[in-house]
Design a protein around this motif. Structure first.
Motif, PDB file in Angstrom:
ATOM      1  N   GLN A 122      35.221  61.472 -12.862  1.00 18.94           N
ATOM      2  CA  GLN A 122      34.604  62.736 -12.476  1.00 18.94           C
ATOM      3  C   GLN A 122      33.734  63.259 -13.613  1.00 18.94           C
TER       4      GLN A 122
ATOM      5  N   THR B  62      45.280  60.030  -3.322  1.00 17.46           N
ATOM      6  CA  THR B  62      45.520  61.438  -3.631  1.00 17.46           C
ATOM      7  C   THR B  62      46.991  61.763  -3.824  1.00 17.46           C
TER       8      THR B  62
ATOM      9  N   ASN C 157      38.704  57.192  -9.787  1.00 15.66           N
ATOM     10  CA  ASN C 157      37.639  58.129  -9.449  1.00 15.66           C
ATOM     11  C   ASN C 157      37.255  58.908 -10.702  1.00 15.66           C
TER      12      ASN C 157
ATOM     13  N   LEU D  57      43.221  68.173  -5.721  1.00 11.76           N
ATOM     14  CA  LEU D  57      42.305  67.065  -5.468  1.00 11.76           C
ATOM     15  C   LEU D  57      42.007  66.916  -3.982  1.00 11.76           C
TER      16      LEU D  57
ATOM     17  N   SER E 114      39.573  69.684  -2.779  1.00 13.51           N
ATOM     18  CA  SER E 114      38.218  69.642  -3.327  1.00 13.51           C
ATOM     19  C   SER E 114      37.532  68.335  -2.997  1.00 13.51           C
ATOM     20  N   ARG E 115      38.287  67.255  -2.950  1.00  9.98           N
ATOM     21  CA  ARG E 115      37.617  65.958  -2.763  1.00  9.98           C
ATOM     22  C   ARG E 115      37.718  65.464  -1.324  1.00  9.98           C
ATOM     23  N   ASP E 116      38.952  65.127  -0.902  1.00  9.95           N
ATOM     24  CA  ASP E 116      39.099  64.469   0.401  1.00  9.95           C
ATOM     25  C   ASP E 116      38.626  65.355   1.544  1.00  9.95           C
TER      26      ASP E 116
ATOM     27  N   ILE F 229      32.200  66.264  -0.969  1.00  5.62           N
ATOM     28  CA  ILE F 229      31.915  65.225  -1.947  1.00  5.62           C
ATOM     29  C   ILE F 229      30.758  64.403  -1.424  1.00  5.62           C
TER      30      ILE F 229
END
Lengths: 443, 287, 309
Positions: free
Chosen positions: A200, A391, A198, A412, A415-417, A421
């Protein structure tokens, strides 16, 4: 007897007969059992809170002869004995894959033939083989980004089996569609794509000159910042590096109607024709305040080098590009500040697929499962300087490894999963790249 | 009498009216301008830390990149491939262009008709053919002939691009040879093959050498054709360099180290060639 | 000399009285070129008009719309072509003139370069052009050596004249300065070697005779050497022009977002965006231009030969 019952039942007060009682009790008993079952179902239906999947409980005998269980796949892979992997990328990516190939060989005894080349030639080779009907290709799994994956899929070069869901380790990838599980840059993958890394895209600023609070919070506040600091910001030519066009895609979302206008919707050229005026005005105005107005660095690394040389103090760029600069000794890490502006710079996950004519498909599946394991994924932040698809690999890193300046998101999962996003929309993005040359660069 | 003896004159370097201060200045400037970028290649190959605070020299030098190349890259194979392909390409190109250059260079003397003109123009085509288009066009052909990812295939496609260079250099040399030599030999009963072998070959060898140098260096440097038609079986040094300084990625130090592996042996060869050529300035005698 | 008999077939083909031997000598090269160049050439032309499909995305029917689009004045490809032509012309001129001047100077002065210098001048032949493109970027970019030295001098003479108000832009600029400099550096040895080679083949008696008659060095140069190596001059200039015309790595690294070199334009359109139609159309345009240059060159060559050496 009947008359007695009849007389009793005729009275106004409710009178539960024995039969009625048995019926009621039976019903109650059944209901309770049903409730219990439902409760059990409800328990089984609870998703993992981090959006990953629980390990499968299917026993071996659930798999009939004609459908291989994972154990069968492992057995067949060992019989095949080798796997041909094709990937591309910078020096660090090469080191990373070499590491993974060696650990795979050690673990399984299956030989890996790794070629670090070029996505274009890999794509052409596979498409050429498909066209000429060659049943035995030279590539068993190939690392791709959005465009070649889409080309391969449309050219019937992809093995159309939902391989992602066959891999036990893929359960560690959160069930967000944008994480390459269902779409890659909004191109449906149908499960044929195994996301791996991933990347960024972030905002990069010079920590020795500015504080984080001096830098724009929102992605579109760049213009204001550039006006106040003329000549210190630049971005990469949209056609020469992803750091430019990924940032541009997110500007489209913010300036021309919002992410939901584009997300998961088919390409409509009229939107690009009519609604993008705001974007071009923004970029043209920004150009006047950029570093060397009218010239754009010709690549991600060109931007990174200008930053390392102190020519600019602010730019959008990839985490891996900046970590590369530090590793190569060009950039003093104390100067490197990176963060993700609001609402985010939605960046892609690149990964693997198995070509339709791969001769060692079982071995390829085993290899892909290996590189999706937590241990393998842990090499991504430490070797490449980017984020893993799994993750848990991030969680397992030490604090020091997570604290590197090129990892702006420290948590992570949050903020992501579980956070905001999104993804890039490939077709709008390519249209933007084309129009940028005319509307901005030529101006 | 050996033709060569008549034409050999020994020349002493640094002798004669040559080396005035102006000459030294001119030659010196050109040498510096050529050497400077090469020195930078060497500098990059050893720089391990070069922050912007020092703009002209790295803060730290070391062999880190050299070691990493030795450890992780398939260097021996790539070197062998690069040089052997270049050598074979050169030989094959010279072999195929020598007879044709003879025909085209002596056009005035023998009737060659339109075939020669067509071949001459056609032989220029590869110069204008973008290699990526050439590679894509050749792919179906190579797949049909089974030449993909094969040594022969790569040599063949390298020949395509080195032929124009070779032709230019060699045809030029053939034209410069006065026609009287051939006429004299033919009058004495020599066959045309004999004339080609004994008269022309020794006389045009500067042209052949130039052709060989161009072919060799072109083939050594080429990567688009090898990448699309030879990779992954055939890996050459330029392909490895491309992995470090092509596309969107850049690792200039590793690329510089690999570049040195092309530069130094290539220069070694050139040096040998120069030494062979020194003292044998081939000059045709008077008519 | 065995010639082809003058029969009706040979008259039809126009090869009557052509030497058999010559045709046989041309055969290997002809076969090779027909297969290895002719085939991709045909593929390129047919792909651009929809008759061949080596890659996906090409039209299924015969059409010349891609050519119509290419030659549309609005089309950026035309601007790219123009940019490519004039940058390449400047580079070819500079590199050829510098190479030939060097060779002529050395010849006129009777200088025999020591082996080491002679081979230093040939260094660019063996330098991988990918690496050199990057090195030139490093030399010429705003924090590079050249600009730093220029600004240093600027500071020294700041009290007298101001040459640059701010750092000059030498890379990724609209004039292709870095492309020109890098291209000249790379092509210099070609011109130098060809000129040296040609000059080495000139009969020294010409120069001796002229000098005996009292001719100055300049006269020898102008009246003897230059006419004799006209062929070589043209050949070197042509070589350098065509080589840079289709070059890719140098303009890719050193060129600007706009205008682009045509090869970079093809790359961006075809490889990244899959617009192969534009790619093939542009390739055919490239070939036609080279063909035209080739014809001019052949004509000039014929003329220079009939003028007598």
């Amino acid at each position: 007897m009947t008359s007695e019952k009849k007389t009793k039942s005729n009275s106004s007060a409710p009178n539960i007969s024995r039969r009625g009682f048995v019926t009621a009790a039976g019903t109650a008993g059944l209901s309770l059992t049903a409730l219990g079952l439902v409760a059990q179902e409800a328990r089984a239906a609870t998703l993992m809170s981090d959006l990953t999947m629980a390990p499968t409980a299917n026993p071996e005998n659930a798999y009939p002869d004609w459908f291989p269980s994972w154990d069968r796949v492992v057995e067949m892979a060992k019989k095949e004995g080798q796997v041909q992997v094709s990937a591309w990328g910078g020096a660090d990516v090469k080191v990373h894959y070499n590491k993974l190939c060696r650990s795979f060989e050690k673990k399984t005894g299956i030989k890996v033939k790794y070629t670090h080349g070029d996505w274009f030639s890999a794509q052409q080779m596979i498409l050429g083989d498909v066209k000429s009907g060659n049943p035995e290709g030279k590539i068993d799994c190939v690392f791709l980004w959005g465009k070649p994956f889409s080309n391969l899929l449309q050219g019937n070069g992809v093995w159309e089996v939902p391989i992602l869901d066959l891999l036990p380790n893929s359960r560690g990838i959160a069930y967000r569609p944008e994480l390459g599980r269902f779409v890659h840059d909004m191109v449906p993958t149908y499960g044929t794509f195994v996301p791996h890394v991933n990347w960024q895209n972030c905002y990069v600023y010079d920590k020795s000159k500015y504080k984080r609070s001096d830098m724009p919070d929102k992605i579109t506040d760049v213009l204001e910042w550039a006006k106040a600091h003329k000549g210190e910001f630049t971005y990469c030519d949209f056609n020469k590096g992803g750091s430019g066009h990924t940032w541009g895609m997110n500007l489209i979302y913010e300036l021309t109607g919002g992410y939901n206008k584009y997300a998961f919707k088919p390409y409509d050229s009229k939107i690009a024709d009519n609604d993008w005026g705001g974007l071009w005005d923004y970029l043209n105005e920004l150009e006047e305040y950029c570093y060397q107005p009218g010239t754009y660095p010709q690549g991600n690394t060109a931007v990174a080098q200008l930053f390392s040389a102190g020519e600019i103090s602010f730019c959008p760029n990839w985490d891996s590009a900046m970590s590369g600069q530090v590793r190569q000794g060009f950039l003093d890490p104390d100067r490197l500040g990176m963060y993700i502006p609001k609402p985010g710079i939605f960046s892609p996950l690149d990964g693997f697929t198995i070509p339709v004519n791969a001769p060692n498909k079982a071995a390829a599946l085993l290899f892909l499962d290996h590189i999706t394991s937590v241990e393998s994924q842990m090499s991504i932040p430490t070797t490449i300087g980017s984020y893993p698809a799994v993750t848990k690999a991030w969680d397992n890193l030490s604090q020091e490894q997570r604290d590197q300046p090129w990892h702006p998101a420290k948590d992570l999962r949050a903020s992501r999963d579980l956070g905001t996003i999104g993804g890039r929309h490939a077709e709008y993005m390519f249209r933007m790249m084309q129009d940028w040359v005319v509307k901005v660069a030529q101006g | 009498m050996e033709t060569k003896d008549i034409f050999q004159t020994k020349v002493d370097p640094m002798k004669g009216s040559g080396w005035s201060p102006i000459t030294v200045a001119i030659v010196g400037t050109v040498v510096v301008m050529i050497i400077l970028p090469i020195c930078l290649v060497f500098l990059y190959s050893v720089s391990t830390r070069w922050y912007q605070t020092s703009w002209w020299w790295p803060q730290e030098v070391g062999t880190k990149w050299l070691l990493s190349i030795f450890q992780t890259e398939n260097l021996r194979n790539a070197l062998l491939n690069s040089y052997s392909i270049a050598f074979l390409t050169t030989l094959a190109t010279l072999a195929i262009t020598f007879p044709a250059s003879y025909v085209l260079g002596t056009k005035e003397r023998y009737n060659t008709g339109w075939p020669a003109t067509v071949v001459e123009t056609f032989s220029n085509f590869p110069l204008a053919f973008p290699t990526i288009t050439l590679a894509l066009g050749l792919m179906p052909l190579f797949q049909a002939l089974g030449l993909m990812s094969s040594y022969t295939g790569v040599v063949l496609c390298h020949m395509i691009m080195s032929i124009p260079y070779a032709m230019r250099a060699m045809v030029g040399s053939f034209v410069m040879i006065p026609p009287e030599y051939e006429e004299a030999a033919r009058n004495l009963g020599a066959s045309r093959l004999y004339v080609m072998r004994v008269i022309y070959l020794p006389l045009v060898w500067p042209g052949m050498l130039a052709a060989a140098i161009f072919s060799f260096s072109w083939s050594l440097n080429e990567f688009v054709l090898v990448m699309l038609l030879g990779f992954p079986e055939i890996e050459t040094i330029p392909i490895q360099i491309y992995q470090f300084v092509g596309g969107y990625y850049l690792h200039p130090q590793k690329a510089a180290v690999l570049g040195l592996f092309l530069l130094i042996p290539g220069l070694g060869l050139m040096y040998i060639v120069e030494r062979l050529l020194k003292g044998t300035a081939v000059v045709p005698a008077g008519a | 000399m065995t010639q082809i008999k003058s029969t009706s077939i040979s008259r039809l083909l126009g090869i009557e009285r052509v030497s058999w031997f010559n045709l046989i000598l041309l055969l290997p090269l002809t076969i090779f070129l027909t297969v290895m160049v002719g085939y991709p050439l045909v593929i390129a032309i047919f792909s651009s008009i929809g008759l061949a499909h080596p890659v996906p995305g090409l039209p299924d029917y015969f059409t010349i719309e891609s050519y119509q689009a290419f030659f549309n004045p609005e089309n950026p490809a035309l601007k790219c072509l123009w940019f490519t032509i004039w940058v390449t012309t400047i580079t070819a001129t500079l590199s050829t003139i510098s190479g030939i001047s060097m060779a002529l100077y050395l010849k006129l002065r009777d200088i025999d370069l020591p082996v080491i210098i002679s081979f230093i001048l040939k260094l660019p032949l063996f330098t991988p052009y990918l690496v050199i493109a990057f090195i030139f970027w490093v030399l010429l970019y705003p924090a590079g050596y050249v600009v730093n030295i220029m600004m240093f001098f600027q500071q020294l003479i700041a009290d007298y004249i101001v040459l640059f108000e701010r750092k000059p832009i030498l890379v990724n600029d609209q004039f292709g300065i870095a492309i020109i400099l890098c291209g000249t550096w790379m092509r210099f040895p070609y011109a130098f070697i060809i000129a040296q080679n040609q000059l080495a083949m000139i009969d020294p008696s010409y120069e001796e005779a002229a000098r005996n008659l009292g001719a100055s060095r300049f006269t020898v140069l102008w009246k003897i050497f230059l006419p004799l190596i006209k062929f070589g001059l043209l050949s070197a200039a042509l070589l350098n022009f065509l080589a840079l015309f289709i070059a890719f790595s140098i303009p890719f690294v050193l060129g600007a977002s706009w205008p682009q070199f045509l090869s970079v334009f093809i790359y961006v359109n075809a490889k990244d965006r899959g617009d192969w139609l534009t790619g093939y159309t542009t390739a055919v345009v490239y070939l036609v231009i080279a063909f035209a240059i080739g014809i001019c060159y052949t004509r000039a060559l014929a003329r220079s030969q009939t003028n007598g050496n």
